[in-house]
Structures are given as C-alpha cells and as structure tokens.
Scaffold this motif. Structure first.
Motif, PDB file in Angstrom:
ATOM      1  N   ALA A 189       0.828  -1.204   0.000  1.00 20.47           N
ATOM      2  CA  ALA A 189       0.000   0.000   0.000  1.00 20.47           C
ATOM      3  C   ALA A 189       0.863   1.254   0.000  1.00 20.47           C
ATOM      4  O   ALA A 189       0.618   2.215  -0.737  1.00 20.47           O
ATOM      5  CB  ALA A 189      -0.907  -0.012   1.224  1.00 20.47           C
ATOM      6  N   LEU A 190       1.904   1.210   0.800  1.00 20.89           N
ATOM      7  CA  LEU A 190       2.808   2.358   0.899  1.00 20.89           C
ATOM      8  C   LEU A 190       3.512   2.618  -0.424  1.00 20.89           C
ATOM      9  O   LEU A 190       3.636   3.761  -0.885  1.00 20.89           O
ATOM     10  CB  LEU A 190       3.837   2.055   1.985  1.00 20.89           C
ATOM     11  N   VAL A 226       9.231   8.232 -17.772  1.00 21.30           N
ATOM     12  CA  VAL A 226       8.567   8.390 -16.469  1.00 21.30           C
ATOM     13  C   VAL A 226       9.112   7.391 -15.464  1.00 21.30           C
ATOM     14  O   VAL A 226       9.532   7.755 -14.368  1.00 21.30           O
ATOM     15  CB  VAL A 226       7.031   8.227 -16.609  1.00 21.30           C
ATOM     16  N   PHE A 227       9.137   6.122 -15.860  1.00 21.53           N
ATOM     17  CA  PHE A 227       9.513   5.089 -14.907  1.00 21.53           C
ATOM     18  C   PHE A 227      10.919   5.316 -14.355  1.00 21.53           C
ATOM     19  O   PHE A 227      11.151   5.291 -13.151  1.00 21.53           O
ATOM     20  CB  PHE A 227       9.421   3.712 -15.563  1.00 21.53           C
ATOM     21  N   ARG A 228      11.839   5.593 -15.245  1.00 24.59           N
ATOM     22  CA  ARG A 228      13.217   5.773 -14.815  1.00 24.59           C
ATOM     23  C   ARG A 228      13.342   6.938 -13.847  1.00 24.59           C
ATOM     24  O   ARG A 228      14.086   6.880 -12.869  1.00 24.59           O
ATOM     25  CB  ARG A 228      14.071   6.031 -16.065  1.00 24.59           C
ATOM     26  N   ASN A 229      12.589   8.010 -14.098  1.00 23.67           N
ATOM     27  CA  ASN A 229      12.704   9.185 -13.244  1.00 23.67           C
ATOM     28  C   ASN A 229      12.021   9.025 -11.887  1.00 23.67           C
ATOM     29  O   ASN A 229      12.310   9.772 -10.954  1.00 23.67           O
ATOM     30  CB  ASN A 229      12.143  10.412 -13.955  1.00 23.67           C
ATOM     31  N   THR A 230      11.098   8.073 -11.794  1.00 24.02           N
ATOM     32  CA  THR A 230      10.445   7.887 -10.494  1.00 24.02           C
ATOM     33  C   THR A 230      11.187   6.868  -9.644  1.00 24.02           C
ATOM     34  O   THR A 230      10.952   6.757  -8.452  1.00 24.02           O
ATOM     35  CB  THR A 230       8.998   7.379 -10.665  1.00 24.02           C
ATOM     36  N   MET A 231      12.116   6.132 -10.285  1.00 26.24           N
ATOM     37  CA  MET A 231      12.779   5.031  -9.582  1.00 26.24           C
ATOM     38  C   MET A 231      13.514   5.470  -8.316  1.00 26.24           C
ATOM     39  O   MET A 231      13.525   4.745  -7.320  1.00 26.24           O
ATOM     40  CB  MET A 231      13.756   4.307 -10.524  1.00 26.24           C
ATOM     41  N   VAL A 232      14.127   6.664  -8.350  1.00 27.76           N
ATOM     42  CA  VAL A 232      14.917   7.080  -7.193  1.00 27.76           C
ATOM     43  C   VAL A 232      14.030   7.193  -5.954  1.00 27.76           C
ATOM     44  O   VAL A 232      14.352   6.663  -4.884  1.00 27.76           O
ATOM     45  CB  VAL A 232      15.640   8.417  -7.468  1.00 27.76           C
ATOM     46  N   LEU A 233      12.887   7.842  -6.123  1.00 28.96           N
ATOM     47  CA  LEU A 233      11.986   8.022  -4.986  1.00 28.96           C
ATOM     48  C   LEU A 233      11.430   6.676  -4.506  1.00 28.96           C
ATOM     49  O   LEU A 233      11.341   6.403  -3.310  1.00 28.96           O
ATOM     50  CB  LEU A 233      10.835   8.956  -5.370  1.00 28.96           C
ATOM     51  N   ILE A 234      11.089   5.816  -5.479  1.00 29.03           N
ATOM     52  CA  ILE A 234      10.556   4.507  -5.112  1.00 29.03           C
ATOM     53  C   ILE A 234      11.609   3.692  -4.358  1.00 29.03           C
ATOM     54  O   ILE A 234      11.331   3.093  -3.319  1.00 29.03           O
ATOM     55  CB  ILE A 234      10.065   3.750  -6.370  1.00 29.03           C
ATOM     56  N   LEU A 235      12.844   3.729  -4.881  1.00 34.18           N
ATOM     57  CA  LEU A 235      13.933   3.001  -4.217  1.00 34.18           C
ATOM     58  C   LEU A 235      14.157   3.519  -2.803  1.00 34.18           C
ATOM     59  O   LEU A 235      14.364   2.741  -1.868  1.00 34.18           O
ATOM     60  CB  LEU A 235      15.225   3.159  -5.017  1.00 34.18           C
ATOM     61  N   THR A 236      14.115   4.854  -2.639  1.00 38.37           N
ATOM     62  CA  THR A 236      14.305   5.425  -1.307  1.00 38.37           C
ATOM     63  C   THR A 236      13.260   4.889  -0.349  1.00 38.37           C
ATOM     64  O   THR A 236      13.567   4.497   0.779  1.00 38.37           O
ATOM     65  CB  THR A 236      14.202   6.964  -1.360  1.00 38.37           C
ATOM     66  N   THR A 237      12.005   4.873  -0.824  1.00 37.21           N
ATOM     67  CA  THR A 237      10.939   4.368   0.038  1.00 37.21           C
ATOM     68  C   THR A 237      11.163   2.906   0.378  1.00 37.21           C
ATOM     69  O   THR A 237      11.009   2.496   1.529  1.00 37.21           O
ATOM     70  CB  THR A 237       9.574   4.521  -0.665  1.00 37.21           C
ATOM     71  N   ILE A 238      11.544   2.108  -0.630  1.00 34.61           N
ATOM     72  CA  ILE A 238      11.797   0.687  -0.367  1.00 34.61           C
ATOM     73  C   ILE A 238      12.850   0.543   0.729  1.00 34.61           C
ATOM     74  O   ILE A 238      12.690  -0.218   1.676  1.00 34.61           O
ATOM     75  CB  ILE A 238      12.244  -0.040  -1.659  1.00 34.61           C
ATOM     76  N   GLY A 239      13.940   1.327   0.611  1.00 30.41           N
ATOM     77  CA  GLY A 239      15.022   1.228   1.586  1.00 30.41           C
ATOM     78  C   GLY A 239      14.608   1.700   2.965  1.00 30.41           C
ATOM     79  O   GLY A 239      14.785   0.991   3.957  1.00 30.41           O
ATOM     80  N   GLN A 241      11.674   2.066   4.298  1.00 28.14           N
ATOM     81  CA  GLN A 241      10.592   1.339   4.946  1.00 28.14           C
ATOM     82  C   GLN A 241      10.920  -0.127   5.186  1.00 28.14           C
ATOM     83  O   GLN A 241      10.155  -0.833   5.816  1.00 28.14           O
ATOM     84  CB  GLN A 241       9.304   1.462   4.123  1.00 28.14           C
ATOM     85  N   PHE A 242      12.066  -0.580   4.670  1.00 30.96           N
ATOM     86  CA  PHE A 242      12.424  -1.974   4.892  1.00 30.96           C
ATOM     87  C   PHE A 242      12.615  -2.250   6.388  1.00 30.96           C
ATOM     88  O   PHE A 242      12.369  -3.347   6.857  1.00 30.96           O
ATOM     89  CB  PHE A 242      13.684  -2.344   4.122  1.00 30.96           C
ATOM     90  N   GLY A 243      13.043  -1.207   7.114  1.00 27.40           N
ATOM     91  CA  GLY A 243      13.215  -1.350   8.561  1.00 27.40           C
ATOM     92  C   GLY A 243      11.919  -1.698   9.244  1.00 27.40           C
ATOM     93  O   GLY A 243      11.865  -2.609  10.078  1.00 27.40           O
TER      94      GLY A 243
END
Lengths: 309, 279
Positions: A189-190, A226-239, A241-243
């Motif tokens: 969801a996040l 679009v996808f490539r440019n959004t990846m940084v933010l998505i990756l940050t969230t993945i990292g 929120q993994f905690g």
C-alpha cells in the motif's frame, strides 16, 4: 564509484557502534536490567545469583563487559544463551533462513503489485481505478498486521480450507503464502501511494511534454522517461521502509508461529534471555542497514545524474 | 486562505477522517454512558463465547465479557497512548530540530548523528527492547513509545528551520535584537507548525498501531484492562469456534488509524498550495 562504496561501508561502523551501545545499555546496565532477572519470578538464593553472575560474566564492570561484547561482535560471536547454554550465533543461524524467506517474499509481493498499481492509477488519474487503488492503499497502510493475519486465516483456512492456518510446515510454499501476504500488504500500500505521487510529479515535467510533442508513443514515454525518473523516490521508500518491514516480522512471525528471528526475539524477551534478544535486535538492524546500503549503491545505476565524488 | 470552508469541503479525505476521529473520541469520552456492560467486572462464564446477538451486539469473549463494551472502553487506551506519546515525541523532536537547525555547527552534527542511529532501529524493535527492560504495563508503554519515535519530527523541523532562517521576518527579528530562543520559539516555530502538525497526526496513528502490536504480543497493556491489541492476543486459537473475537477489536484499530491517516492526508493537501493549484 568503488571509493564511494568503501566510504559508505566505513560509515556503517560508527552507526553499528552507536546502536550496539544503546542496546547494550538498555538491556544490560539500567536498573531492572533484563539480565539480572533470569529465572523468571522464582526467588533464587543469593549464592546462586552470584554463581550465575560469575558464569555469565555479569560481575565485571560495565566497560569491561561492553568491550568483551564488542570484541565478540567483531568476531561474529554474539555470546551464549542464558537459558539454553548454546551459542547465540547458532540459535539465530537456524532461524535466519525462515525470516529472510518471509521478508523477501513480502517484498516481492509489495513491489510487483504495489508499484504497477501506483503507476497505473497515476496515469489514469481521477478514474475509478485510481480511486479504488488509493482507497485500498490508505486502508492497507492503516491495517494492523495481526488483524489482517487473523482475517486472512479466517477466510483462507477456516472458511475456504485452502491453506494451513499457521506453522512453517516443511518450508512448503503453501505455508509461506499467508504470512508473506500479511507482511506485504502494508508495504504494498505504501509503495502504491509513493509511486503514484512520484509519477504524478514527473508527468507534469517539461521533458515529458517535450517527449509527447516529439510524437513518441505514450507507452514508450511511460516505460522509459517516467519510470526511470520515479525510480529514485521509489527506491528510497523501499530502503527506508524496509526497517519497519523487518520490525513487523516480529508480529507476523508470532501470529503465524513462524520459526524466525522475530518470534525468537519475543520468546527470548519473555524468557529474559538477554543475549538472544540482543542478538536478534542487532541482526534485524544489520539486515535493515545492509538493504539501505544496497539502495544507496543502486541509486547511481538507476540515475546516472547522481555522482559520488 | 486555504482554510476556507469551501476548500475543506472539497477534501473528502479530511471530512471522512475527521468524522471517524470524532466518532472514536466521542466513544472514549462517553464510554461509561455508551457501554452496555462493565468492561472488566461483568464477566460471566455462563455467557462465554456467545456469538453476536441482541443481548451482546459484538458477542462475548472467552471469559464471557461483552466485546462491544470492551471495544468502547478500549478507545480510551488507544487514544490516550496515541495522543500522549506523540505529544512527547513532538516536544522532543521539535526542540531537537529547532536546536539543530538554528544553531548548526557541532550541535547540528551531534543531533543529526543521533537521529541517524535512531532511524536505523525499527520503531517496533526499539519499543520491544524498552519493554524487555521495563516489563509490560501501560505506563511503560507510554515511556517506550514516547521517547523512541521523535527522529522524523526532528528532521522535518530542522529542514523547515533551515529554510525559514533565510527569510526576512527572521532577519527583522534579529535586527530588532530579539534573543535566540525568542526567535526560535516565538517567530520561527509558529510559522513552521503546518507540516509538523501533519506529521504529528500521522504519528498518532503510528503510535496506536504500535501500542496495539505490543499489547497483542503480550508486552503492552496487560489484561484485564481492555486494549484493542490485547483483546486479539488469544483470538487465533478461537478462530474456528468464535471468529467474532478476532473481528471487532481489529476493526476498531483499523477505523481509528484509517481516520487519522485520512485526516493527516487531507490536512497535508490543504496546507500544500502546490497540490491545491494542481487540482
């Protein structure tokens, strides 16, 4: 790039020392510390307490104990369990695989469903698909895991009888499904929310309008620009929120009787087996930090504009 | 002004969120009037595990207590834990963030490295470690959740202070000879309260989830005190015979947290002119 990775790994060290210090003080030194209460509520005679303290090295001053612990940690030795007498490293080692399996499965569910859903609803802004996804996403973020676990168990094990209620089985896939979905829902969801926000932002950029003006196909623009440019933010969230995902394994493993690090940690807290509790905490944090490190390194692959000098 | 009724009315999430939150708050305040039974004392083993019926709308639990009454009283625990611990976290986080952002230099470095370390510890794991030290209980839940979760507020405050510091009103205040703390608390703080309010609303939701998780694990609020998380603790074993025990307390947590999240989202949309322009 190589220098950056080395520097980043070196930055790891002070954080690990800081965390281990906080946890060591919390669990070993403060009054009422967990270590001195071994034996539960039974009242032990002073001689036995003294003998046990000597056996576990609790009679030594704080700095000596902390140093011993840190030297052990550097060698990969996490101490000996108060209750079982086994090496903490071995106890945790047996539990590591189930937890990793669970976390990776949840992560996969979250990424493969959450990111496309968020992407799609951003592209289709304002349609019913968007509304349903976003209502679903805010609900998913608000669900306590143990409740979604109970609901899923009720539906798939009690009513439909498709999947086992709880337990690890022999590591079968059918035992993994419910815990992984439970753990994955909130994260999914996040990710859907973050992805949608990021894509909406990128879609309003000038270079996207230019790409459209050049006559590129919508599929190409969405897939590449679009996808490539959004990846940084998505990756940050993945990292980042993994905690919390690692933290939530504690709840999910307990409710599903999953033999992983999280349930081991809860058991050892109840048994007041401090070395094991401490080992579990350090391991969970270590996994979280390693994931963040990998995310940092991945940034440069995803976004070549990010340079490390 | 973005707070006009017209703007508020357009935010469905804000409206639904406030309605849910007010509903739960009303439940907490008027619990003794609303609950048909006493949450702990009206236990009757003869009525153990009664399914939902006219007498017990949500059914009864293993000890024969009315689940509806316990859910109503449980709102008191959840809301007080959520509000109080988030208040503590906000006070600590805002103070640290103001210091780090305004003074900079070594104070900033020190506070930022502390938040870096805290952010590497998953909140639930940290709270569990504190509970392992202090043992279960409501007061300990307050402490465990109240001191472990201020890093986000601190970082947000710091970044807001950094950008506010360069603005004219701060320079004017300095030119007038105001003291540092007067500028920090009287001039800057009121101007950056918006985003802090948003993150605090979401923080209340997070704290309620954490308390529920701790109590579910048996390390939080102890029975017989009715806590939503604690009510679900033994529910798994009763899933085949009495599934209603699992459903209602969880629903209460879900709706409360959902309300707070929607309210926080709506508030953010309202305060962020960037998004408002887009719509």
């Amino acid at each position: 790039m190589f220098a950056f990775i080395i520097r980043r790994i070196l930055q790891f060290i002070p954080t690990v020392i800081g965390i281990s210090f906080i946890m060591f003080v919390l669990l070993n030194v403060l009054p009422g510390s967990a270590a001195l209460m071994t034996g539960g509520k039974e009242i032990l005679s002073p001689e036995i307490v003294k003998k046990l303290e000597k056996k576990w090295g609790l009679d030594k001053p704080f700095h000596v104990r902390y140093l011993n612990y840190m030297v052990g940690l550097a060698k990969g030795d996490l101490g000996t369990s108060f209750i079982r007498g086994d090496k903490v490293r071995d106890i945790i080692g047996n539990r590591l695989w189930p937890t990793l399996k669970l976390a990776v499965a949840a992560l996969a569910i979250a990424c493969f469903i959450g990111i496309p859903l968020g992407f799609y609803s951003a592209v289709k802004q304002g349609t019913w698909v968007d509304t349903v996804t976003m209502v679903g996403a805010v609900s998913g973020v608000s669900m306590p895991q143990f409740w979604s676990a109970l609901l899923l168990m009720y539906l798939f094990s009690v009513v439909l009888r498709w999947l086992p209620t709880f337990g690890y089985g022999n590591g079968d896939l059918k035992n993994l499904i419910l815990p992984a979905v439970t753990l994955g829902i909130g994260y999914m969801a996040l990710l859907a929310r973050t992805t949608r926000a990021a894509v909406v932002e990128v879609l309003s950029q000038d270079y996207i309008r230019t790409a459209h003006a050049k006559g590129l196909s919508v599929l190409f623009i969405n897939g590449k620009h679009v996808f490539r440019n959004t990846m940084v933010l998505i990756l940050t969230t993945i990292g980042m929120q993994f905690g919390s995902l690692m933290g939530e394994t504690v709840v999910v493993e307990t409710v599903f009787s999953w033999p992983g690090i999280g349930s081991l940690m809860v058991d050892s807290i109840f048994l007041r087996d401090t070395p094991v509790t401490q080992g579990c905490i350090m391991l969970i944090i270590f996994v979280f930090m390693s994931v963040n490190l990998s995310v940092d390194i991945l940034y440069s692959v995803v976004d070549p504009r990010i340079r490390y000098d | 002004m973005s707070f006009s009724w017209k703007n508020i009315k357009r935010r469905t999430n804000l409206l639904i969120g406030s309605a849910l939150v007010m509903f739960v708050a009303g439940m907490a305040v008027f619990a003794p009037l609303l609950a048909p039974y006493h949450p702990t004392e009206d236990a009757n083993i003869l009525y153990s595990e009664e399914p939902p019926c006219e007498q017990f709308w949500f059914g009864t639990d293993i000890q024969g207590r009315d689940i509806l009454s316990r859910v109503i009283y449980g709102s008191r625990i959840s809301l007080s834990v959520g509000l109080f611990t988030q208040f503590m976290n906000s006070v600590i986080g805002i103070f640290m963030g103001l210091m780090a952002g305004y003074f900079g230099k070594w104070i900033d470095d020190l506070i930022m490295s502390i938040t870096n370390i805290l952010l590497s510890i998953p909140t639930l794991v940290f709270a569990l470690a504190v509970m392992a030290l202090m043992g279960p209980g409501l007061i300990n839940v307050f402490i465990a959740l109240g001191v472990t979760n201020w890093s986000y507020t601190c970082r947000l405050t710091r970044s807001q202070v950094l950008s506010a510091k360069r603005l004219n009103y701060v320079m004017a205040a300095r030119a007038l000879g105001y003291g540092k703390f007067r500028i920090m608390f009287n001039q800057i703080l009121p101007n950056i309260m918006g985003p802090i309010l948003v993150i605090s609303t979401l923080g209340v939701a997070g704290a309620i989830l954490l308390e529920a998780a701790l109590s579910f694990l048996g390390l939080g609020v102890q029975p017989p005190t009715p806590s939503w998380g604690g009510m679900l603790a033994g529910a798994r074993e009763k899933l085949f015979t009495a599934p209603w025990i699992s459903i209602y307390p969880g629903m209460a947590i879900f709706l409360t947290v959902l309300g707070l999240n929607l309210f926080g989202d709506g508030l953010r949309d309202l305060l962020d002119p960037h998004i408002t322009q887009q719509k």
